[in-house]
Scaffold this active site. Sequence first.
Site, PDB file in Angstrom:
ATOM      1  N   ASP A 215      -1.638  14.470   5.495  1.00  0.00           N
ATOM      2  CA  ASP A 215      -0.788  14.940   6.584  1.00  0.00           C
ATOM      3  C   ASP A 215      -1.237  16.360   6.940  1.00  0.00           C
ATOM      4  OD1 ASP A 215       0.111  16.433   4.480  1.00  0.00           O
ATOM      5  OD2 ASP A 215       2.124  15.589   4.439  1.00  0.00           O
TER       6      ASP A 215
ATOM      7  N   CYS B 220       7.953 -12.020  -9.702  1.00  0.00           N
ATOM      8  CA  CYS B 220       6.939 -10.990  -9.467  1.00  0.00           C
ATOM      9  C   CYS B 220       5.728 -11.248 -10.369  1.00  0.00           C
ATOM     10  CB  CYS B 220       7.523  -9.605  -9.757  1.00  0.00           C
ATOM     11  SG  CYS B 220       6.317  -8.263  -9.604  1.00  0.00           S
TER      12      CYS B 220
ATOM     13  N   CYS C  91       3.400  -9.025 -11.148  1.00  0.00           N
ATOM     14  CA  CYS C  91       2.774  -7.776 -11.590  1.00  0.00           C
ATOM     15  C   CYS C  91       2.602  -7.754 -13.104  1.00  0.00           C
ATOM     16  CB  CYS C  91       3.560  -6.561 -11.091  1.00  0.00           C
ATOM     17  SG  CYS C  91       4.844  -5.950 -12.198  1.00  0.00           S
TER      18      CYS C  91
HETATM   19 ZN   LIG Z   1       6.813  -6.734 -11.311  1.00  0.00          ZN
END
Ligand SMILES: [Zn+2]
Length: 378
Positions: A92, A310, A312
């Site tokens: 930024d 999930c 992950c």
């Molecule tokens: Zn997860």
Amino acid sequence: MAFRFEIVKTDPSGARLGRLITPHGTIETPAFMPVGTAGTVKAMTQEALEELQVPLLLANTYHLYLRPGHELIRRMGGLHRFMAWGGGILTDSGGYQVFSLADLRKVSDEGVRFRSHLDGTEHLLTPEKAIEVQRALGSDIGMVLDECIEYPATRERAASAAQRTLEWASRSKNEMETAPPSEATPEQVFFAIVQGGTFKDLRRQNAAELVALDFPGYAIGGLAVGEPHELSCEIAGETAACLPMERARYLMGVGKPEQLVDYVRCGIDMMDCVLPTRNARNGYLYTSQGPLHIKNAEFIDDARPIDESCGCMVCRRYSRAYLCHLFRANEILGAILNTHHNLYFFLDIMRAIREAIAFGNLSRFSSELQARLEAGHP
Ligand SMILES: [Zn+2]
């Protein structure tokens, strides 16, 4: 590699599936960028970011300028080399943090004079300085300095900030063309930022004037500063519609998981937000059934993963009980695992959004996601 943006497919809603080609790799869009404020995504190693297939992260110019200093990073070969990160980096301009963190700000046509929140030293950030600092950092995509305003703001205030933003963009353009390019990333590009508060006509006018200056991409600033979500979408959509089809559009500082698809449907290609990382460190975890607070007593002996659906690394291995223990014991590993899961969750939503655009069923995906996430909310 030279910077380029390509649209692969568009959706009737205005959503775009695209590809951002940067000197440090190709980014599939719409893309979510994790925030790496001080040249680190808090609690994540660069190896872990690679494992999550993060293609692009955001670093904050204000923080790096104050500490360790852009000159040091330049001497170390630029930010990619300094932080040992081979993927894309967007910086930024420093403006937003000056407006939100620094003390004793004084805005004039010249720039923003401020005192460091670290040691009280006085600095002047001008459009030219913002380019110089970001060139030293050598990010792939930089931002020109803009004037950020608070919400709510009067029409007069929004109009004058938009006018100053335009003048600063024009000075930035001049600086980009006359000053030497980044040594670390000579192909670095800068996006302009559209301001105008919550006034549609000011947004349209500011967008048209900035487009006339011809930037390789455009950011929409000054949203997600406290206004209702419906209004953010309305203004983002209105602004995006005034930007050239073939240029990348970046909506700064958004959003919540259930909002990402709304912004994509406004025609946004890139987003960034501190929510997944900051909330993770506070034990606030996102799941496909709505968010949960891992510190709560109900998780003390809960052997299930954070989110059963999930994929992950954390959900495949660790239980809510263990994460609850880590959080309550204030163990560093708690922040690491929570951050990993939350980032995976956000990146996975973006993956699913891209897939839905590719298969032409974004509208159905959007309503299903909304219903699922809202069902989990109290
Ligand atoms: Zn997860």
